[in-house]
Design a protein around this motif. Structure first.
Motif, PDB file in Angstrom:
ATOM      1  N   GLN A  11       0.595  -0.935   0.276  1.00 44.04           N
ATOM      2  CA  GLN A  11      -0.380   0.255  -0.031  1.00 44.04           C
ATOM      3  C   GLN A  11       1.224   0.883  -0.124  1.00 44.04           C
ATOM      4  OE1 GLN A  11      -3.319   0.071   3.078  1.00 44.04           O
ATOM      5  NE2 GLN A  11      -3.680   1.999   2.272  1.00 44.04           N
ATOM      6  N   CYS A  12       0.422   1.832  -1.407  1.00 47.45           N
ATOM      7  CA  CYS A  12       0.868   3.195  -0.955  1.00 47.45           C
ATOM      8  C   CYS A  12       1.059   4.198  -0.048  1.00 47.45           C
ATOM      9  CB  CYS A  12       0.982   3.840  -2.208  1.00 47.45           C
ATOM     10  SG  CYS A  12       2.084   5.484  -2.652  1.00 47.45           S
ATOM     11  N   ILE A  13       1.618   4.926   0.489  1.00 45.21           N
ATOM     12  CA  ILE A  13       1.163   5.605   2.265  1.00 45.21           C
ATOM     13  C   ILE A  13       1.111   7.787   0.835  1.00 45.21           C
ATOM     14  CG2 ILE A  13       3.259   5.083   3.361  1.00 45.21           C
ATOM     15  CD1 ILE A  13       4.534   7.713   2.065  1.00 45.21           C
ATOM     16  N   ILE A  14       1.005   7.601  -0.024  1.00 50.09           N
ATOM     17  CA  ILE A  14       0.362   8.178  -0.931  1.00 50.09           C
ATOM     18  C   ILE A  14      -1.059   8.648  -1.866  1.00 50.09           C
ATOM     19  CG2 ILE A  14       0.889  10.209  -2.423  1.00 50.09           C
ATOM     20  CD1 ILE A  14       3.423  10.418  -0.589  1.00 50.09           C
ATOM     21  N   CYS A  15      -1.282   7.532  -1.932  1.00 52.85           N
ATOM     22  CA  CYS A  15      -2.652   7.282  -2.818  1.00 52.85           C
ATOM     23  C   CYS A  15      -3.468   6.205  -1.932  1.00 52.85           C
ATOM     24  CB  CYS A  15      -2.607   7.286  -3.773  1.00 52.85           C
ATOM     25  SG  CYS A  15      -1.848   5.325  -4.628  1.00 52.85           S
ATOM     26  N   ASN A  16      -2.427   5.354  -1.341  1.00 50.16           N
ATOM     27  CA  ASN A  16      -3.018   4.606  -0.785  1.00 50.16           C
ATOM     28  C   ASN A  16      -3.402   3.381  -1.016  1.00 50.16           C
ATOM     29  OD1 ASN A  16      -2.842   5.598   2.011  1.00 50.16           O
ATOM     30  ND2 ASN A  16      -4.748   6.927   1.515  1.00 50.16           N
ATOM     31  N   GLN A  17      -3.485   2.664  -2.267  1.00 50.21           N
ATOM     32  CA  GLN A  17      -4.000   2.112  -3.289  1.00 50.21           C
ATOM     33  C   GLN A  17      -2.545   1.522  -3.396  1.00 50.21           C
ATOM     34  OE1 GLN A  17      -4.075   2.934  -7.768  1.00 50.21           O
ATOM     35  NE2 GLN A  17      -5.783   4.984  -6.027  1.00 50.21           N
ATOM     36  N   GLU A  18      -3.298  -0.574  -3.944  1.00 49.86           N
ATOM     37  CA  GLU A  18      -1.917  -1.770  -3.379  1.00 49.86           C
ATOM     38  C   GLU A  18      -1.157  -1.467  -5.048  1.00 49.86           C
ATOM     39  OE1 GLU A  18      -3.781  -4.793  -1.896  1.00 49.86           O
ATOM     40  OE2 GLU A  18      -3.967  -3.757   0.329  1.00 49.86           O
ATOM     41  N   LYS A  19       0.046  -1.427  -4.777  1.00 48.54           N
ATOM     42  CA  LYS A  19       0.656  -1.537  -6.363  1.00 48.54           C
ATOM     43  C   LYS A  19       1.692  -2.753  -6.318  1.00 48.54           C
ATOM     44  CE  LYS A  19      -1.795   2.022  -7.658  1.00 48.54           C
ATOM     45  NZ  LYS A  19      -0.383   3.665  -8.499  1.00 48.54           N
ATOM     46  N   GLU A  20       2.173  -2.717  -7.135  1.00 56.75           N
ATOM     47  CA  GLU A  20       3.537  -3.831  -7.064  1.00 56.75           C
ATOM     48  C   GLU A  20       4.740  -3.213  -7.374  1.00 56.75           C
ATOM     49  OE1 GLU A  20       2.517  -7.388 -10.566  1.00 56.75           O
ATOM     50  OE2 GLU A  20       0.907  -7.875  -9.302  1.00 56.75           O
ATOM     51  N   GLU A  21       4.884  -2.278  -7.856  1.00 56.30           N
ATOM     52  CA  GLU A  21       5.940  -2.048  -9.098  1.00 56.30           C
ATOM     53  C   GLU A  21       6.421   0.242  -7.398  1.00 56.30           C
ATOM     54  OE1 GLU A  21       6.517  -1.203 -12.022  1.00 56.30           O
ATOM     55  OE2 GLU A  21       6.773  -3.352 -12.826  1.00 56.30           O
ATOM     56  N   GLY A  22       7.272  -0.165  -6.596  1.00 58.55           N
ATOM     57  CA  GLY A  22       7.765   1.166  -6.390  1.00 58.55           C
ATOM     58  C   GLY A  22       8.847   0.885  -5.197  1.00 58.55           C
ATOM     59  N   MET A  23       8.972   2.321  -4.231  1.00 55.83           N
ATOM     60  CA  MET A  23      10.318   2.405  -4.023  1.00 55.83           C
ATOM     61  C   MET A  23       9.907   2.610  -2.294  1.00 55.83           C
ATOM     62  SD  MET A  23      11.838   5.913  -3.951  1.00 55.83           S
ATOM     63  CE  MET A  23      11.263   6.926  -3.639  1.00 55.83           C
ATOM     64  N   TYR A  24      11.029   2.084  -1.323  1.00 55.85           N
ATOM     65  CA  TYR A  24      10.780   1.804   0.198  1.00 55.85           C
ATOM     66  C   TYR A  24      11.383   3.431   0.621  1.00 55.85           C
ATOM     67  CZ  TYR A  24       8.217  -2.193   1.094  1.00 55.85           C
ATOM     68  OH  TYR A  24       6.830  -3.057   1.078  1.00 55.85           O
ATOM     69  N   LEU A  25      11.307   4.306   1.548  1.00 56.18           N
ATOM     70  CA  LEU A  25      11.375   5.252   2.275  1.00 56.18           C
ATOM     71  C   LEU A  25      11.607   4.496   3.253  1.00 56.18           C
ATOM     72  CD1 LEU A  25      12.613   8.098   1.676  1.00 56.18           C
ATOM     73  CD2 LEU A  25      10.369   9.189   2.176  1.00 56.18           C
ATOM     74  N   TYR A  26      12.006   4.357   4.303  1.00 51.39           N
ATOM     75  CA  TYR A  26      12.246   3.464   5.524  1.00 51.39           C
ATOM     76  C   TYR A  26      11.831   2.962   5.105  1.00 51.39           C
ATOM     77  CZ  TYR A  26      15.441   7.551   6.373  1.00 51.39           C
ATOM     78  OH  TYR A  26      16.098   8.569   7.145  1.00 51.39           O
ATOM     79  N   THR A  27      10.618   2.283   6.062  1.00 55.20           N
ATOM     80  CA  THR A  27       9.640   1.410   6.178  1.00 55.20           C
ATOM     81  C   THR A  27       8.410   2.026   5.024  1.00 55.20           C
ATOM     82  OG1 THR A  27       8.649   2.320   7.635  1.00 55.20           O
ATOM     83  CG2 THR A  27      10.410   0.448   8.549  1.00 55.20           C
ATOM     84  N   SER A  28       8.090   2.884   5.085  1.00 58.28           N
ATOM     85  CA  SER A  28       7.074   2.646   3.962  1.00 58.28           C
ATOM     86  C   SER A  28       7.069   2.975   2.105  1.00 58.28           C
ATOM     87  CB  SER A  28       7.009   4.903   4.446  1.00 58.28           C
ATOM     88  OG  SER A  28       6.425   4.565   5.488  1.00 58.28           O
ATOM     89  N   PHE A  29       6.002   2.629   1.818  1.00 57.19           N
ATOM     90  CA  PHE A  29       6.265   2.276   0.650  1.00 57.19           C
ATOM     91  C   PHE A  29       5.128   3.813  -0.621  1.00 57.19           C
ATOM     92  CE2 PHE A  29       4.410   0.676  -3.356  1.00 57.19           C
ATOM     93  CZ  PHE A  29       5.071   0.396  -4.186  1.00 57.19           C
ATOM     94  N   ILE A  30       6.249   3.904  -1.414  1.00 61.11           N
ATOM     95  CA  ILE A  30       5.673   4.746  -2.438  1.00 61.11           C
ATOM     96  C   ILE A  30       5.812   4.121  -3.711  1.00 61.11           C
ATOM     97  CG2 ILE A  30       5.942   7.379  -3.282  1.00 61.11           C
ATOM     98  CD1 ILE A  30       7.911   7.808  -1.183  1.00 61.11           C
ATOM     99  N   CYS A  31       4.296   4.226  -4.375  1.00 66.52           N
ATOM    100  CA  CYS A  31       4.259   3.066  -5.518  1.00 66.52           C
ATOM    101  C   CYS A  31       5.252   4.349  -6.979  1.00 66.52           C
ATOM    102  CB  CYS A  31       2.931   2.946  -6.045  1.00 66.52           C
ATOM    103  SG  CYS A  31       1.787   4.917  -6.707  1.00 66.52           S
TER     104      CYS A  31
END
Length: 65
Positions: A11-31
């Motif tokens: 789950q992306c911390i920006i759009c709150n959608q579940e995505k397969e591709e992205g990056m982690y910033l510490y423990t948070s996922f950003i698509c």
């Protein structure tokens, strides 16, 4: 920074959608979609404040005492 492609969805911390591709910033996922939008948004754009608000979630501790 290179995007991570996985079979799992996070789950992306920006759009709150579940995505397969992205990056982690510490423990948070950003698509990758939100990452691109953040990079291209001008600081005078009203969306910029929204992105700042969402990115502040990264600094929140996940440890509760």
């Amino acid at each position: 920074m290179e995007a991570i492609a996985r079979n799992e969805k996070d789950q992306c911390i920006i759009c709150n959608q579940e995505k397969e591709e992205g990056m982690y910033l510490y423990t948070s996922f950003i698509c990758t979609t939100c990452e691109g939008s953040i990079i291209q948004t001008d600081t005078t754009d009203p969306k910029y404040l929204f992105y700042i608000k969402q990115l502040k979630k990264v600094t929140l501790s996940r440890i509760h005492s």
